[in-house]
Scaffold this motif. Structure first.
Motif, short mmCIF file in Angstrom:
data_model
loop_
_atom_site.label_atom_id
_atom_site.label_comp_id
_atom_site.label_asym_id
_atom_site.label_seq_id
_atom_site.Cartn_x
_atom_site.Cartn_y
_atom_site.Cartn_z
N GLY A 18 0.47 12.87 0.89
CA GLY A 18 0.08 11.71 1.69
C GLY A 18 1.24 11.09 2.45
N SER A 19 1.03 9.84 2.86
CA SER A 19 1.98 9.14 3.72
C SER A 19 3.38 9.08 3.12
CB SER A 19 1.51 7.70 3.96
OG SER A 19 0.24 7.67 4.55
N GLU A 20 3.45 8.92 1.81
CA GLU A 20 4.73 8.74 1.14
C GLU A 20 5.16 9.98 0.37
OE1 GLU A 20 6.39 5.92 1.90
OE2 GLU A 20 4.64 5.58 3.19
N ALA A 21 4.62 11.13 0.76
CA ALA A 21 4.91 12.37 0.02
C ALA A 21 6.40 12.67 -0.01
CB ALA A 21 4.15 13.53 0.65
N GLY A 22 7.08 12.54 1.12
CA GLY A 22 8.50 12.89 1.17
C GLY A 22 9.31 12.09 0.17
N SER A 23 9.11 10.78 0.17
CA SER A 23 9.85 9.92 -0.75
C SER A 23 9.48 10.20 -2.20
CB SER A 23 9.59 8.44 -0.42
OG SER A 23 10.06 8.14 0.87
N HIS A 76 0.83 -1.21 0.00
CA HIS A 76 0.00 0.00 0.00
C HIS A 76 0.87 1.25 0.00
CE1 HIS A 76 -3.65 -2.32 1.89
NE2 HIS A 76 -3.33 -2.72 0.68
N ARG A 77 1.94 1.24 0.75
CA ARG A 77 2.83 2.39 0.80
C ARG A 77 3.52 2.60 -0.55
NH1 ARG A 77 6.80 1.91 5.71
NH2 ARG A 77 7.33 4.02 4.97
N SER A 78 3.87 1.50 -1.19
CA SER A 78 4.49 1.60 -2.51
C SER A 78 3.52 2.23 -3.51
CB SER A 78 4.91 0.21 -2.99
OG SER A 78 5.45 0.26 -4.29
N ALA A 79 2.25 1.83 -3.44
CA ALA A 79 1.23 2.42 -4.32
C ALA A 79 1.05 3.90 -4.02
CB ALA A 79 -0.09 1.67 -4.16
N ALA A 80 1.07 4.25 -2.73
CA ALA A 80 0.90 5.65 -2.35
C ALA A 80 2.06 6.50 -2.86
CB ALA A 80 0.80 5.77 -0.83
N ARG A 81 3.24 5.95 -2.83
CA ARG A 81 4.42 6.67 -3.34
C ARG A 81 4.31 6.89 -4.84
NH1 ARG A 81 10.58 5.00 -1.62
NH2 ARG A 81 11.75 6.42 -2.99
N GLU A 82 3.90 5.85 -5.57
CA GLU A 82 3.73 5.97 -7.03
C GLU A 82 2.66 6.99 -7.38
OE1 GLU A 82 2.23 3.30 -10.87
OE2 GLU A 82 1.99 2.54 -8.82
N ILE A 83 1.53 6.92 -6.68
CA ILE A 83 0.42 7.82 -6.98
C ILE A 83 0.79 9.26 -6.66
CG2 ILE A 83 -1.96 8.39 -6.36
CD1 ILE A 83 -2.41 5.34 -6.00
N ALA A 84 1.47 9.46 -5.52
CA ALA A 84 1.88 10.82 -5.15
C ALA A 84 2.79 11.42 -6.23
CB ALA A 84 2.59 10.81 -3.81
N ALA A 85 3.78 10.65 -6.68
CA ALA A 85 4.71 11.16 -7.69
C ALA A 85 3.98 11.51 -8.98
CB ALA A 85 5.79 10.13 -7.97
#
Length: 762
Positions: free
Chosen positions: A568-573, A377-386
Motif C-alpha cells: 500500500g501507500s506506506e509499503a516502502g517505509s 491514516h498513513r501511520s496506520a497504513a504503515r503499521e498494518i503493512a508491517a
C-alpha cells in the motif's frame, strides 16, 4: 439510568407480515411506499440501472450523456466517479432536474483503502489481526465518504485454493473460518454502527458465489462443485458478511449448477434471502447480465428477465433491465411485483444511507480537504503493512539488517513506487508512495550507504511486461541488454556488504484478468538472483507477490526471504521498518504455497483419500502421491517466522468429554525463547475423526495473536463448544455428530501439539 422494560421494547416494534419491525423500519416503508406510488414504470426501471460515470467532468456534469438519463429518471446510481465537486454536480441533476428528485447512490471499488492504501486483501489477511483489518476498512470509509462515495464494492470474500487465479490477491486466502472473521471485520469497518452517518459507506459482498473455485485458475471461468462443498467450504464467508449486516451483495461471473450466478434463483433467492435472511439489494458485476448471452442463456431480453426473476435488483452497466423489462412485462415474462420489489430494495438502501434526508451529506468540501491521506491514516497504513509481511526464511539470522556499511539494493521492484499500492487501488496517487530505494535511503540516513541497480526488467518478454504493468503502474522498461543490466548489478553487489533483492511480481501481475500458469519469479529475475548468490554475499529476497508463488529453488538457496505482498501507500517505509528490525515481522500465511504449479490446487484442510500416503513418506506405490514431488507444501497455511522464537507446551484440556450445551477449554503455554519481543499467532485446529460424510484432515476453529517479551510465557486458552463442531451433512442439515475428535494447537497448520476429546450425544 433509564430503565428499559420489555414492554418498552415491544411497543418499539410493529409486526408486519410476520416480521418484527422497528419504528424506523415502519417510517422507511411508509416513505418508500408513498414514493413508489408516484413512480412510473420507466422511473422504477431507472432505479435498477447502474451505469459508469462516463464523460462527466467537474463543472460540466449537466452536459454529459449520462446527465440526460439522470434527468429522465433512468439512473439509480453511478460508479467510478470521485471527488466531492463532481458528485455534487451530478447529485444536483438528480434532485433538481429529475421529476421525482430521487438521489443517486455513488459506488467505487474501494478495495483495500482509498487515497491511503493498505496492503492488498491477501496481505491484510496475513496480519491475522481483526482489529487492524477493521481499522483499515474504517479509514477507507472515512476517506471515500469524505470524497463523495457512499458505497464500496468490497469486501471480496471468495475462498480460493488455485494460485493461478489473479484475483487470489483480492481475497483472504483458502480458509473459510478466517475468511469469515475478516468478512465480518470489513463490513463493520465500512458500515460502522450507523449507516446514515456521513463517514460510513455501504458494503457490497462479492462475488456471490464460488468465484474463487474457477476451473484452471482462468478468470471468468466455470465453477462446478457439490452442495456439501459449497455450504461447508465456500459459503461461510459470504454468510458471515450477510450476518454482519452488509447492505448489498454482488453477483459473480461464473455459473453454479449450470446457471450463471446473475440468473440463478436458487442462489439469489433460496439461499441468500430465504435461508440467510438477507434484506439488502443485489447488484450484478460489470455487464454480468449481458454476459449470460455468451454463456448460452438467450438474448438480452431473455437473460434480463431471467436475472430479475432470480432476485437481482440492479444491473451494472449492461442496461438490459432498462431497455428490455418493459417489453418482458407486457409479455408476462416478469411481473410488476418483481420490478417493484427490486426498486424498493434500491430505494431502501438510499434511505438507510440518509440520502433522502440530505442528498449532499457526502459532499462536505471541508471533509475532503482534511480527512483524506492524513498523517494518522498513513501511520496506520504503515503499521498494518508491517504486520502483513511474512518472514518465510531467515537462515543464520541474516535479518534484521544493521544500519551500517554498504547495502546493495537490486531488482526491478526496488525503485518502483507506482507498484507499491498493488492491484485494485483506483483512488491512489501513484506519486505519493515511497519506493523501497527511497525508504531505505531515508531509514539509514548517514549511518549506511545504499547503492542501487535495477538488475533486470520484470521479464524477458516485452509483451508480457506490458500486460503486467497496466493502469499507470509502469516499471519503466530498460532498453539495455540483459547482460548489461546484470553486469551493473554485479558491480553494485560486489561493493556491498549485504544484498537486498527486490523481486517478484508487478502490481498488475495479479488481480482481475491476471491469471498465470507460471506462478514463479519471472525468468530474468531468477537469473539475476542466481548471479547475486554466486557473489557469496548475504542475500535477502524481498518478495513482491499477489498470490502464493512457487519458490522451491529460492527457499533452498536464498538465506532470507521476506514476503511483502503489495503493502500500500506506506509499503516502502514498512519494508524498511521490518528489514532493519524496528518492527518484528508477525504475519502468517493464509494460503498454502506449493512446491510447483502441478500441485495446485493445494490447501491444508483437504479430505483424506482411501489410500493416504503415510506420514513422513515421499512416495509409495498405489498411494495418493506424485512420482516427482512430495505431497507437502513448500510453506504451509498459517506459516510465518519471527526475529525471535516461540516454544509451545503440551495442551491441557479441562475435560475429555463434551456434552451439548457445555464447553471444553483447551490451554497451552507459549514462551518467547528468543532475545526480543515478538508477536505470535496461536492457531487452533480440530479434526472430526468419524462422520456420516467425509471430513477434512483438520479445520481452523480459532486463533489468538499475542505479544510476548523476551523470555515471557503466556497461557493461551480456547473455548470449544458443540457449535464449533457443526458441519453440513448430505441433507444440508447443520449439525454436530457425536464421536471422537482431535484438537491441535500450534504455530501453523503443520507444526502442532494435539489432544483428544469426545462429543457425547444428548
Amino acid at each position: 439510568m433509564k430503565r428499559i422494560t420489555a414492554f418498552a421494547i415491544l411497543v418499539a416494534l410493529v409486526i408486519n407480515d410476520g416480521v418484527a419491525q422497528t419504528k424506523s423500519d415502519v417510517k422507511m416503508n411508509q416513505f418508500i411506499s408513498t414514493l413508489m406510488k408516484k413512480m412510473t414504470l420507466e422511473e422504477k426501471l431507472g432505479q435498477l440501472n447502474l451505469p459508469t460515470s462516463g464523460d462527466i467532468t467537474t463543472g460540466q456534469a449537466s452536459n454529459s450523456e449520462v446527465a440526460k438519463q439522470i434527468t429522465e429518471g433512468k439512473v439509480g446510481g453511478l460508479f467510478n466517479i470521485k471527488s466531492v465537486e463532481k458528485i455534487r454536480d451530478v447529485q444536483k441533476i438528480a434532485v433538481e432536474k429529475s421529476r421525482l428528485k430521487i438521489p443517486l447512490i455513488f459506488g467505487m471499488d474501494v478495495i483495500h483503502g482509498y487515497s491511503t492504501v493498505f496492503p492488498i486483501p491477501l496481505g491484510l489477511s496475513c496480519t491475522w489481526d481483526m482489529e487492524l483489518i477493521e481499522k483499515s476498512a474504517r479509514i477507507a470509509a472515512i476517506e471515500a465518504s469524505a470524497d463523495g462515495i457512499n458505497w464500496t464494492f468490497s469486501p471480496m470474500v471468495d475462498i480460493s485454493r488455485d494460485a493461478r487465479w489473479g484475483r487470489f490477491a483480492e481475497g483472504s486466502g483458502e480458509d473459510p473460518y478466517i475468511g469469515s472473521q475478516i468478512a465480518k471485520a470489513m463490513v463493520k469497518g465500512y458500515q460502522g454502527s450507523d449507516l446514515s452517518k456521513n463517514n460510513t459507506i455501504m458494503a457490497c459482498v462479492k462475488h456471490f458465489a464460488l468465484y474463487g473455485a474457477i476451473e484452471a485458475g482462468r478468470d471468468y471461468n466455470t465453477v462446478d462443485m457439490s452442495r456439501i462443498r459449497m455450504y461447508n467450504e465456500y459459503f461461510p464467508p459470504y454468510k458471515a458478511a450477510v450476518d454482519a449486516g452488509a447492505g448489498s451483495v454482488m453477483t459473480s461471473f461464473n455459473e453454479i449448477d449450470g446457471v450463471p450466478a446473475s440468473g440463478n434463483k436458487w442462489l439469489m433467492t433460496d439461499v441468500l434471502r430465504r435461508q440467510w435472511g438477507f434484506n439488502g439489494f443485489v447488484v450484478t458485476d460489470f455487464t454480468a447480465i449481458n454476459e449470460m448471452i455468451a454463456h448460452g442463456m438467450g438474448d438480452l431480453k431473455t437473460v434480463s428477465a431471467l436475472s430479475l426473476r432470480a432476485g437481482v435488483d440492479m444491473d451494472m452497466v449492461g442496461e438490459g433491465f432498462l431497455t428490455t423489462l418493459k417489453q418482458s412485462l407486457k409479455e408476462g415474462k416478469v411481473t410488476q411485483a418483481q420490478i417493484d420489489l427490486a426498486c424498493k430494495r434500491i430505494l431502501e438502501a438510499k434511505y438507510k444511507l440518509g440520502l433522502f434526508d440530505d442528498p449532499f451529506r457526502y459532499c462536505d468540501v471541508q471533509r475532503s480537504k482534511t480527512e483524506i491521506f492524513t498523517d494518522a491514516h498513513r501511520s496506520a497504513a504503515r503499521e498494518i503493512a508491517a504486520n502483513s509481511f511474512v518472514l518465510l526464511k531467515n537462515e543464520k539470522n541474516v535479518l534484521p539488517l544493521r544500519k551500517k556499511g554498504t547495502i546493495g539494493l537490486i531488482g526491478p521492484l526496488a525503485d518502483a513506487k507506482e507498484n507499491m499500492v498493488g492491484t485494485w487501488s483506483v483512488a491512489a496517487d501513484y506519486n505519493k508512495p515511497l519506493s523501497v530505494l527511497s525508504a531505505l535511503t531515508n531509514a539509514v540516513g548517514n549511518n549506511a550507504k545504499i547503492v542501487y541497480a535495477k538488475g533486470s526488467n520484470l521479464t524477458a518478454d516485452t509483451a508480457l511486461e506490458t500486460r503486467a504493468t497496466m493502469f499507470g503502474k509502469t516499471l519503466r522498461r530498460d532498453s539495455r541488454s540483459t547482460e548489461a543490466m546484470l553486469k551493473e548489478a554485479l558491480e553494485v553487489a560486489n561493493r556491498s556488504d549485504v544484498i537486498v533483492a527486490a523481486l517478484g511480481e508487478s502490481a498488475e501481475m495479479s488481480g482481475e484478468s491476471s491469471s498465470r500458469t507460471d506462478i514463479g519469479i519471472p525468468d530474468v529475475q531468477k537469473d539475476l538472483l542466481k548471479a547475486l548468490l554466486k557473489t557469496g554475499k548475504p542475500v535477502v529476497l524481498v518478495l513482491f507477490a499477489g498470490r502464493p508463488m512457487t519458490l522451491k529453488w529460492e527457499s533452498e538457496n536464498v538465506p532470507a526471504i521476506l514476503n511483502v505482498w503489495f503493502g500500500g501507500s506506506e509499503a516502502g517505509s514498512a519494508i524498511a521498518d521490518v528489514l532493519f528490525g524496528d518492527v518484528n515481522p508477525s504475519g502468517k500465511l493464509t494460503a498454502t504455497f506449493p512446491q510447483n504449479v502441478g500441485q495446485v490446487p493445494l490447501f491444508y484442510n483437504h479430505k483424506n483419500t482411501g489410500r493416504p500416503l503415510a506420514e513422513g513418506k515421499w512416495f509409495e506405490k498405489f498411494r495418493s502421491n506424485y512420482l516427482d514431488v512430495s505431497n507437502d507444501p513448500l510453506f504451509p497455511f498459517g506459516f510465518g517466522l519471527s526475529y525471535t522464537s516461540f516454544s509451545y507446551g503440551d495442551i491441557s484440556l479441562s475435560k475429555g468429554t463434551l456434552k451439548p450445551g457445555e464447553a471444553i477449554t483447551a490451554s497451552i503455554k507459549v514462551t518467547n525463547t528468543g532475545s526480543r519481543e515478538g508477536k505470535e499467532v496461536v492457531q487452533l485446529y480440530i479434526r472430526d475423526l468419524v462422520g456420516t460424510v467425509t471430513r477434512p484432515v483438520k479445520e481452523l476453529k480459532g486463533f489468538q495473536k499475542i505479544s510476548l517479551k523476551a523470555g515471557e510465557t503466556k497461557t493461551v486458552t480456547f473455548r470449544i463448544t458443540e457449535e464449533d463442531l457443526k458441519f453440513y451433512n448430505s441433507d444440508l442439515n447443520f449439525l454436530a455428530e457425536p464421536g471422537d475428535f482431535k484438537l491441535f494447537i500450534g504455530t501453523n497448520s503443520r507444526d502442532l501439539k494435539e489432544a483428544d476429546f469426545k462429543l457425547l450425544s444428548k
